[in-house]
Design an enzyme around this catalytic site. Structure first.
Site, PDB file in Angstrom:
ATOM      1  N   HIS A  43      -3.677  -5.795   2.029  1.00 45.68           N
ATOM      2  CA  HIS A  43      -3.387  -6.051   3.436  1.00 45.68           C
ATOM      3  C   HIS A  43      -3.909  -7.443   3.777  1.00 45.68           C
ATOM      4  CE1 HIS A  43      -2.379  -1.798   3.975  1.00 45.68           C
ATOM      5  NE2 HIS A  43      -3.511  -1.489   3.363  1.00 45.68           N
ATOM      6  N   CYS A  73       0.807  -1.216   0.000  1.00 45.44           N
ATOM      7  CA  CYS A  73       0.000   0.000   0.000  1.00 45.44           C
ATOM      8  C   CYS A  73       0.852   1.284   0.000  1.00 45.44           C
ATOM      9  CB  CYS A  73      -0.980  -0.038   1.171  1.00 45.44           C
ATOM     10  SG  CYS A  73      -2.387   1.080   1.016  1.00 45.44           S
TER      11      CYS A  73
END
Length: 245
Positions: free
Chosen positions: A196, A93
């Site tokens: 994630h 990310c």
């Protein structure tokens, strides 16, 4: 093939918001299950990042945390040079974004990246939140990749970077690549994604791909592991996104 592995966790104090440091624990567990000793080393913002570790992980974080980590990378030229030469790193990310040429933050300011990945990121105007499933495009991976995305960036790949996966459910990079939505960026030894989870807890194949690179062997040379609960988790999360495993 080496029998000892050192895993570096970069900036856990600012890039640990979403539990992504758990990726280092997954790598360590799967290595030790195969008789490979591991050491996990945390590298903090005020420390130089050593350029000679076997494998590195970086996680996600909020805007301020991202800016601090980007500054840290820019100060560690030896480390970023090692990445360009092929050192293995998993980036999640915010870390994906700061490894690129540049990213634009929430205030509209363009921030210089580490220039390890041939990508750039700009705001997409909304947040992408939810389950993300992709068909892997990285050679050697055969199973869908699954993770949870939470980001507001649209990442465009340049010619030197290739995507990690083609989006089956979710947003991913939120920017088309050759006519289709994709997630992540791979270049040299760097594998980056918006997933994630931690992503490696959900995707054993990807964990083993990184391990094989780090220890200097082919994935097929790693001993097979019988971990049915890991397989069950992967299948459940793929199905939760409405994708056939």
């Amino acid at each position: 093939m080496t029998d000892r592995l050192t895993i570096g966790v970069i900036d856990p104090e600012v890039l640990g918001t979403y539990g992504d440091t758990g990726n280092a624990l997954v790598l360590s567990h799967r290595a030790r299950a195969r008789g490979i000793a591991t050491d996990i080393v945390e590298i903090h913002l005020d420390e130089a990042i050593p350029a000679d570790l076997d494998l590195y992980v970086m996680g996600g974080g909020e805007d301020t945390a991202q800016a601090l980590a980007a500054d840290h990378l820019r100060r560690c030229a030896d480390f970023t040079a090692a990445l360009r030469r092929g050192r293995t790193l998993l980036a999640i990310c915010a870390s994906l974004q700061i490894l690129g040429r540049s990213y634009t933050d929430a205030t509209g300011r363009e921030v210089a990246g580490a220039e390890v990945l041939d990508i750039s990121t700009t705001p997409q105007g909304h947040r992408s939140i939810g389950e993300l499933v992709t068909a892997p495009l990285l050679p050697g991976l055969t199973q869908p990749l699954t993770g949870f995305e939470n980001h507001g960036g649209a990442t465009q790949l340049g010619p030197d970077a290739r995507p990690l996966g083609r989006v089956l459910s979710g947003s991913g990079n939120a920017a088309d690549h050759d006519g289709g939505a994709v997630d992540g960026a791979c270049q040299g030894g760097v594998v980056a994604t918006y997933m994630h989870g931690p992503v490696l807890a959900r995707n054993a194949e990807l964990a083993d791909y990184l391990l094989a690179r780090a220890v200097g062997c082919e994935v097929g040379d790693l001993a097979e592991l019988d971990m049915p609960l890991v397989d069950q988790l992967h299948a459940e999360r793929v199905r939760a996104a409405g994708v056939s495993a």
